[in-house]
Design an enzyme around this catalytic site. Structure first.
Site, PDB file in Angstrom:
ATOM      1  N   GLU A  74     -56.188  61.510 -81.363  1.00  0.00           N
ATOM      2  CA  GLU A  74     -55.517  60.305 -80.984  1.00  0.00           C
ATOM      3  C   GLU A  74     -54.694  58.856 -81.563  1.00  0.00           C
ATOM      4  OE1 GLU A  74     -55.542  58.966 -76.615  1.00  0.00           O
ATOM      5  OE2 GLU A  74     -57.678  59.008 -76.733  1.00  0.00           O
ATOM      6  N   CYS A 123     -52.942  67.589 -75.490  1.00  0.00           N
ATOM      7  CA  CYS A 123     -53.088  67.569 -73.684  1.00  0.00           C
ATOM      8  C   CYS A 123     -52.379  65.556 -73.767  1.00  0.00           C
ATOM      9  CB  CYS A 123     -54.041  66.788 -73.599  1.00  0.00           C
ATOM     10  SG  CYS A 123     -55.568  65.684 -74.757  1.00  0.00           S
ATOM     11  N   HIS A 178     -50.666  51.425 -50.032  1.00  0.00           N
ATOM     12  CA  HIS A 178     -51.006  53.517 -49.200  1.00  0.00           C
ATOM     13  C   HIS A 178     -50.186  53.829 -48.460  1.00  0.00           C
ATOM     14  CE1 HIS A 178     -55.808  52.110 -48.423  1.00  0.00           C
ATOM     15  NE2 HIS A 178     -56.103  52.791 -49.721  1.00  0.00           N
ATOM     16  N   ASP A 195     -51.080  58.258 -77.148  1.00  0.00           N
ATOM     17  CA  ASP A 195     -51.492  58.000 -78.002  1.00  0.00           C
ATOM     18  C   ASP A 195     -50.978  57.453 -79.428  1.00  0.00           C
ATOM     19  OD1 ASP A 195     -52.696  54.799 -76.960  1.00  0.00           O
ATOM     20  OD2 ASP A 195     -53.994  56.613 -75.948  1.00  0.00           O
TER      21      ASP A 195
HETATM   22  C1  PEP Z   1     -52.763  60.466 -75.324  1.00  0.00           C
HETATM   23  O1  PEP Z   1     -53.355  58.906 -75.635  1.00  0.00           O
HETATM   24  O2  PEP Z   1     -52.442  61.390 -75.079  1.00  0.00           O
HETATM   25  C2  PEP Z   1     -53.225  60.581 -73.768  1.00  0.00           C
HETATM   26  C3  PEP Z   1     -53.219  62.558 -73.397  1.00  0.00           C
HETATM   27  O3  PEP Z   1     -54.467  59.925 -73.616  1.00  0.00           O
HETATM   28  P1  PEP Z   1     -53.862  59.318 -72.635  1.00  0.00           P
HETATM   29  O4  PEP Z   1     -52.562  59.114 -71.552  1.00  0.00           O
HETATM   30  O5  PEP Z   1     -54.563  58.655 -71.056  1.00  0.00           O
HETATM   31  O6  PEP Z   1     -54.197  57.848 -73.040  1.00  0.00           O
HETATM   32 MG    MG Z   2     -55.247  58.252 -75.205  1.00  0.00          MG
END
Ligand code: PEP
Ligand code: MG
Length: 566
Positions: free
Chosen positions: A429, A500, A188, A453
């Site tokens: 991914e 992302c 915390h 991933d």
């Molecule tokens: C990814 O795999 O690129 C992703 C954005 O998901 P995470 O990093 O949460 O696995």
């Molecule tokens: Mg991922």
């Protein structure tokens, strides 16, 4: 040469000040306490308890006024503990047995903490630290001592561990940084330090040798503590601190500029977030919506699943802040590297290839449906889209659509407001999804490429293994070919495609991805300014040849070098 200590940098930045040691050791004051009769000790305890509640109430008010949600939540939990009748009973019982009030509190809170700390769950162990924290607060009131006495000059706090409530209460102008011997990322004290933006280094041994008043410089980005820095060294750190502050001010000022290339191509820049609190920074840096809301964080750090209502409130809070932009909510991505302490998954020899993400959700409608219902309800309050993690088959999208119909039917029956036709997209991914992109594009409304991933599965390189981290390269030609194919498949089928994974926040990748035609890049908020700057400097009329050259190379290292030169 000045001496250097090393730890783990948790909150980046440079801090300069003199050491102020903080000790949690109140035991040494106990022998000087003058005990009265049990009846009087009971009165003193009750009065101290009341005062502790008032102090915590004030800290909560201040935290809320300065929009510090995490500190406010932690202190609310302390207030609840202070009101726990069982804890009060236990202390009064000891006082009846002629134990002085401060000793009674210390003993009871230590018993409580030991019970929490014996449980094999970091979240509950942290509750043990909270009980000790409130115990020390009441004891200090009884002993009439203060946790930290500060003069009016900048200090760096150094402690073995620090109570979150003490840290919440300290003035930001005076406390410049924090060094702790203990403290994990989930402690915390660390959560509060992050919320305050306080430069923090944990896991530092040898703090005992640092006397009060020693001048130090902290570099939170790499966990370095420079002890008694020489004048020139100190001046160079101060110059860096000023440069970082100036850059931050420029980043804020440029946050409203559109991410448009010289030849007028617009790329939407969105934020990756884990909690509603992350939106503050995202908006500061000009994010246009959320490209990845990692909802699993709502499920972590607790001991049961959040229900539909709790989820709805968390999603709606983010959707409201997205205004006219879309909030892409990813359904639960647990398993693999993200276990939940209260949801047991049989031991797997390969958790990254195991029962995780959409695989769990499709088998567990008791988890999936409340989440889908909460998202549909949030959709009635603003713009949302649903995104599925770890997809490898079209049937996973079709089965989700069936669950979405069921979720909508239940909401209809319950008379709750919900959005119809919420877009459903997938994370690309897995290599399977990337190769199958032309087919999957017919089944869903958008793609978002999850390179974190995708890189690990395509290259067979564990994303968390330091030993092979040089092989983990999002510029590997196999990865780039997949990305390029996914983008063109999406466009051929008239759907949008974003990214992302971490690659989206790499300014070096921005020109390449823009040339490939990516529609949206979603990244951690801190990366938004550099990527925006990069996109505004690109002319896609000149990137065609560059793209062809890159796609013809056969080595990720060479591609990185080429991009660096370009
Ligand atoms: C990814 O795999 O690129 C992703 C954005 O998901 P995470 O990093 O949460 O696995
Ligand atoms: Mg991922």
């Amino acid at each position: 040469m000045s001496e250097v200590l090393k730890g783990v940098g948790i909150v980046p930045g440079v801090a300069v000040g003199r050491i102020k040691r903080v000790s949690q050791d109140i035991e040494k004051h106990l022998p000087y306490y003058k005990a009265d009769s049990p009846a009087r000790e009971a009165e003193k305890f009750t009065a101290a308890l009341r005062q502790a509640k008032e102090q915590v109430g004030k800290i909560i008010d201040t935290a809320k006024k300065s929009l510090q949600k995490d500190p406010a939540d932690i202190m609310e939990a302390h207030l609840t503990m202070l009101g726990d009748p069982m804890l009060q009973e236990a202390v009064l019982q000891k006082i009846q047995e002629t134990i002085p009030a401060p000793l009674a509190i210390v003993a009871v809170t230590q018993e409580y903490a030991a019970a929490f700390q014996s449980i094999d769950d970091p979240y509950l162990q942290e509750r043990g630290a909270d009980v000790l924290d409130i115990g020390r607060r009441i004891t200090r009131i009884l002993l009439n001592i203060q946790a930290v006495v500060l003069e009016n000059e900048p200090v760096i706090l150094a402690a073995q561990a620090l109570e979150p409530s003490v840290l919440t209460d300290l003035p930001a102008q005076i406390v410049q940084g924090l060094i702790l011997e203990q403290g994990s990322t989930t402690s915390h004290a660390v959560i509060i330090a992050k919320a305050k933006g306080l430069v923090t280094i944990v896991g530092v041994s040898g703090l005992n040798e640092l006397d009060d008043g020693t001048p130090v410089v902290l570099d939170g980005s790499n966990g370095t503590i420079v002890i008694s820095p020489e004048q020139a060294e100190c001046a160079s750190y101060i110059a860096r601190k000023q440069a970082e502050e100036a850059q931050y001010a420029r980043d804020l000022a440029s946050a409203t500029l559109p991410a448009v290339t010289v030849d007028g191509r617009q790329v939407q820049l969105a934020a990756n977030i884990s909690t509603p609190q992350d939106m503050e920074r995202a908006l500061q840096f000009g994010s246009e919506g959320v490209g990845l809301y990692r909802t699993e964080f709502l499920f972590m750090g607790r001991d049961n699943f959040p229900n539909e209502e709790e989820q709805f409130l968390a999603y709606q809070a983010v959707v409201a802040q997205c205004g006219p932009h879309v909030c892409i909510i990813r359904t639960l991505d647990i398993g693999g590297d993200k276990p939940l302490s209260y949801f047991s998954i049989d031991q797997e020899s390969n958790p990254f290839l195991g029962w995780r993400a959409i695989r769990i959700c499709l088998e567990r409608p008791d988890l999936f449906l409340p989440q889908l219902k909460a998202i549909l309800r949030a959709g009635a309050t603003g713009k949302v889209a649903i995104m599925l993690p770890m997809v490898i088959n079209g049937s996973e999208i079709r089965r989700t659509r069936k669950y979405l119909e069921q979720a909508a039917a239940e909401l209809e029956r319950e008379g709750k407001n919900y959005a119809r036709n919420v877009p459903l997209g997938i994370m690309v991914e897995t290599p399977a999804a990337a190769v199958l992109a032309p087919q999957l594009a017919r089944e869903c409304d958008f793609f978002s490429i999850g390179t974190n991933d995708l890189v690990q599965y395509t290259l067979a390189v564990d994303r968390g293994n330091q030993k092979i981290s040089d092989l983990y390269n999002h510029f590997h030609p196999a990865v780039l070919q997949l990305i390029s194919n996914v983008i063109s498949s999406a466009h051929q089928h008239g759907i949008r495609v974003g990214m992302c994974g971490e690659m989206a926040g790499d300014p070096l990748a921005a020109a390449l991805l823009t040339a490939m035609g990516i529609d949206e890049l979603s990244m951690s908020s801190a990366a938004l300014p550099r990527v925006r700057e990069k996109i505004r400097s690109i002319d896609t009329r000149q990137t065609n040849e560059f793209l062809q050259t890159i796609l013809s190379l056969d080595d990720g290292g060479k591609i990185r070098e080429y991009l660096e030169k370009f």
